[in-house]
Design an enzyme around this catalytic site. Structure first.
Site, PDB file in Angstrom:
ATOM      1  N   CYS A 133       0.850  -1.189   0.000  1.00 17.09           N
ATOM      2  CA  CYS A 133       0.000   0.000   0.000  1.00 17.09           C
ATOM      3  C   CYS A 133       0.890   1.245   0.000  1.00 17.09           C
ATOM      4  O   CYS A 133       1.800   1.364   0.832  1.00 17.09           O
ATOM      5  CB  CYS A 133      -0.907  -0.012   1.233  1.00 17.09           C
ATOM      6  SG  CYS A 133      -1.941   1.460   1.385  1.00 17.09           S
ATOM      7  N   CYS A 142       0.420   3.162   3.552  1.00 15.79           N
ATOM      8  CA  CYS A 142       0.840   2.652   4.862  1.00 15.79           C
ATOM      9  C   CYS A 142       1.871   1.530   4.818  1.00 15.79           C
ATOM     10  O   CYS A 142       2.376   1.112   5.856  1.00 15.79           O
ATOM     11  CB  CYS A 142      -0.376   2.191   5.659  1.00 15.79           C
ATOM     12  SG  CYS A 142      -1.115   0.654   5.057  1.00 15.79           S
ATOM     13  N   CYS A 181      -7.327  -1.220   1.354  1.00 15.75           N
ATOM     14  CA  CYS A 181      -6.308  -1.687   2.278  1.00 15.75           C
ATOM     15  C   CYS A 181      -6.953  -1.883   3.648  1.00 15.75           C
ATOM     16  O   CYS A 181      -7.634  -0.988   4.153  1.00 15.75           O
ATOM     17  CB  CYS A 181      -5.179  -0.659   2.375  1.00 15.75           C
ATOM     18  SG  CYS A 181      -3.943  -1.055   3.629  1.00 15.75           S
ATOM     19  N   CYS A 207      -5.281   0.772   6.411  1.00 17.79           N
ATOM     20  CA  CYS A 207      -5.493   2.232   6.415  1.00 17.79           C
ATOM     21  C   CYS A 207      -6.723   2.678   5.638  1.00 17.79           C
ATOM     22  O   CYS A 207      -6.975   3.875   5.506  1.00 17.79           O
ATOM     23  CB  CYS A 207      -4.257   2.950   5.885  1.00 17.79           C
ATOM     24  SG  CYS A 207      -4.008   2.802   4.098  1.00 17.79           S
ATOM     25  N   CYS A 240      -8.311  -5.394 -10.002  1.00 19.55           N
ATOM     26  CA  CYS A 240      -7.921  -4.321 -10.911  1.00 19.55           C
ATOM     27  C   CYS A 240      -7.525  -3.131 -10.030  1.00 19.55           C
ATOM     28  O   CYS A 240      -8.370  -2.480  -9.426  1.00 19.55           O
ATOM     29  CB  CYS A 240      -9.115  -3.991 -11.807  1.00 19.55           C
ATOM     30  SG  CYS A 240      -8.743  -2.934 -13.187  1.00 19.55           S
TER      31      CYS A 240
END
Length: 130
Positions: free
Chosen positions: A47, A50, A96, A99, A119
């Protein structure tokens, strides 16, 4: 997993404008414009907000859609799903789990073994090369 919570202002200060718009405001980068669309390097996609581990390069495939696509996440615990009914469509949003960053969407038209196509916006990812 410990959740990461920041104010809108804190996110604006640590993300680029495009990352902020995609990850925090649920925008979508233009197709075929992202850094990782054609990337074939080995590693772990994390991510961008984070650092949470999201996808492995071994699960990446060329979907021809213009966005990096994966057939499975590293762990079901690393992502979360929400129903997205924007733009008159019914889709499954991928976020995510650490976060709550918007990553993209998942569809049921991917390759075996999962038949899933995650995607994902390149701008929501950072590749840690192995």
């Amino acid at each position: 997993m410990d959740k990461i919570k920041k104010t809108d202002e804190e996110w604006k200060n640590i993300l680029t404008e495009e990352q902020y718009n995609v990850c925090r405001r649920k925008a979508t980068e233009a197709p075929f414009s992202g850094t990782y669309n054609y990337c074939k390097e080995n590693g772990t996609y994390k991510c961008a907000c984070c650092g949470n581990k999201l996808f492995g390069s071994e699960a990446k495939f060329d979907s021809g859609t213009g966005w990096p696509s994966f057939f499975e996440p590293i762990s079901e615990d690393s992502i979360k799903y929400e129903t997205d009914s924007s733009f008159g469509m019914l889709r499954t949003e991928v976020m995510c789990a650490k976060c709550d960053a918007h990553l993209g969407h998942v569809f049921e038209d991917g390759p075996a073994p999962t038949f899933s196509r995650f995607c994902i916006n390149s701008v929501s990812l950072n590749l840690e090369k192995s």
